[in-house]
Design a protein around this motif. Structure first.
Motif, short mmCIF file in Angstrom:
data_model
loop_
_atom_site.label_atom_id
_atom_site.label_comp_id
_atom_site.label_asym_id
_atom_site.label_seq_id
_atom_site.Cartn_x
_atom_site.Cartn_y
_atom_site.Cartn_z
N UNK A 212 36.63 28.94 21.79
CA UNK A 212 36.21 30.33 22.01
C UNK A 212 37.22 31.09 22.86
N UNK A 213 37.22 32.43 22.69
CA UNK A 213 38.06 33.32 23.51
C UNK A 213 37.21 34.50 23.95
N UNK A 214 37.48 34.99 25.13
CA UNK A 214 36.71 36.14 25.62
C UNK A 214 37.59 37.05 26.49
N UNK A 215 37.37 38.35 26.35
CA UNK A 215 38.12 39.32 27.16
C UNK A 215 37.59 39.33 28.59
N UNK A 216 38.45 39.67 29.53
CA UNK A 216 38.00 39.84 30.92
C UNK A 216 38.80 40.98 31.54
N UNK A 217 38.42 41.34 32.75
CA UNK A 217 39.09 42.46 33.43
C UNK A 217 40.41 41.98 34.05
N UNK A 218 41.45 41.97 33.23
CA UNK A 218 42.76 41.49 33.68
C UNK A 218 43.27 42.34 34.84
N UNK A 219 43.05 43.66 34.72
CA UNK A 219 43.53 44.60 35.73
C UNK A 219 42.95 44.28 37.12
N UNK A 220 41.66 43.90 37.14
CA UNK A 220 41.02 43.61 38.43
C UNK A 220 41.68 42.39 39.10
N UNK A 221 42.01 41.38 38.29
CA UNK A 221 42.70 40.20 38.84
C UNK A 221 44.10 40.59 39.33
N UNK A 222 44.79 41.40 38.52
CA UNK A 222 46.15 41.82 38.89
C UNK A 222 46.14 42.66 40.19
N UNK A 223 45.15 43.53 40.31
CA UNK A 223 45.05 44.37 41.52
C UNK A 223 44.88 43.49 42.76
N UNK A 224 44.04 42.46 42.65
CA UNK A 224 43.82 41.57 43.79
C UNK A 224 45.10 40.75 44.11
N UNK A 225 45.83 40.38 43.05
CA UNK A 225 47.09 39.65 43.25
C UNK A 225 48.09 40.52 44.00
N UNK A 226 48.04 41.82 43.67
CA UNK A 226 48.94 42.78 44.34
C UNK A 226 48.58 42.87 45.83
N UNK A 227 47.29 42.96 46.11
CA UNK A 227 46.82 43.03 47.50
C UNK A 227 47.26 41.79 48.27
N UNK A 228 47.17 40.63 47.63
CA UNK A 228 47.52 39.37 48.29
C UNK A 228 49.03 39.10 48.26
N UNK A 229 49.78 40.01 47.66
CA UNK A 229 51.24 39.90 47.55
C UNK A 229 51.69 38.61 46.86
N UNK A 230 50.96 38.25 45.81
CA UNK A 230 51.39 37.11 44.99
C UNK A 230 52.52 37.57 44.07
N UNK A 231 53.35 36.64 43.58
CA UNK A 231 54.54 37.04 42.81
C UNK A 231 54.20 37.93 41.60
N UNK A 232 55.02 38.98 41.42
CA UNK A 232 54.79 39.96 40.37
C UNK A 232 54.80 39.32 38.97
N UNK A 233 55.68 38.34 38.77
CA UNK A 233 55.77 37.67 37.46
C UNK A 233 54.43 37.08 37.05
#
Ligand code: ZN
Length: 242
Positions: A212-233
């Motif tokens: 199975x595959x399912x969509x999720x809020x990719x942007x929300x995860x990316x925003x949190x990664x940005x806040x935590x300063x995880x690598x952009x790649x």
């Protein structure tokens, strides 16, 4: 018994929540094939959720192991290293204790559970039929569930030769007669050029496997990664599933 099979969550809470919502009421127990942490911004939250699920079984992946083991993280590429370093600092005592005690191989209900491969549970990638073939001799029971490559794959062995079966999300496959190595793909960082979160449903009563595959809020995860300063790649790859 119907089993929700997930792997490589990689601390992606939004992907994990979408998978659980999508799979709701279609499984009895949860089996998690490792790499709960590393890369993503929500390690403690993901660990708490997995431990709250019914009759869960969880094994260790290389990122889980590296986070709690006294090992040299420089064996990881620089981006993974940076995220692992962040994860190490972020882990709560409860999360640390949980990751420290989980096994790297579990055998249950005639199924072998490993993160990488039966031959090398933490580190080997089953990327093709040659590698799968070398591992079938060490598959205890009829089925083996693996993660690690972040790509949904199905390998089978009829006692003579190893074949790969194409993965299909519209039709379940029957698991009769042969031995199988099944990879559900990654919840939190798919790498098959499809950004949707991936998981599998193994039915041990009907002997079937559903991808199975399912969509999720990719942007929300990316925003949190940005806040935590995880690598952009690591953020960018989520948009492309690579
Ligand atoms: Zn992984």
């Amino acid at each position: 018994m119907r089993i929700l099979v997930i792997a490589d969550i990689h601390a992606n809470l939004h992907a994990l929540e979408s998978v659980l919502k999508d799979a709701k009421d279609t499984y009895d127990v949860l089996w998690c094939l490792g790499d709960l942490v590393g890369y993503g911004p929500y390690p403690n939250e993901c660990l708490q959720i997995v431990q709250s699920l019914p009759e869960f079984i969880c094994i260790s992946g290389n990122h889980d192991y590296a986070t709690v083991a006294k090992m040299d993280l420089s064996t990881f590429n620089p981006i993974a290293y940076q995220a692992l370093h962040w994860t190490k600092n972020e882990l709560s005592t409860e999360s640390y204790n949980f990751l420290e005690k989980i096994e790297s191989t579990v055998y249950t209900n005639d199924v072998t559970l490993v993160h990488g491969s039966p031959n090398n549970p933490l580190w080997e990638y089953i990327t093709d039929t040659n590698v799968a073939n070398q591992n079938f001799t060490n598959v205890r029971g009829k089925l083996c569930l693996v993660g690690h490559t972040h790509i949904p794959r199905i390998f089978s062995h009829d006692g003579i030769q190893c074949n790969e079966i194409s993965v299909n999300t519209t039709q379940s496959i029957n698991l009769f007669e042969r031995q199988y190595i099944l990879n559900p793909g990654s919840v939190g960082q798919p790498r098959d050029h499809n950004p949707l979160a991936a998981y599998g449903i193994l039915d041990l009563t009907k002997h079937t496997w559903e991808q199975r595959r399912v969509a999720y809020d990719i942007r929300a995860t990316q925003d949190q990664m940005m806040i935590e300063q995880l690598p952009e790649e690591l953020m960018i790859r989520l948009s492309f599933g690579m």
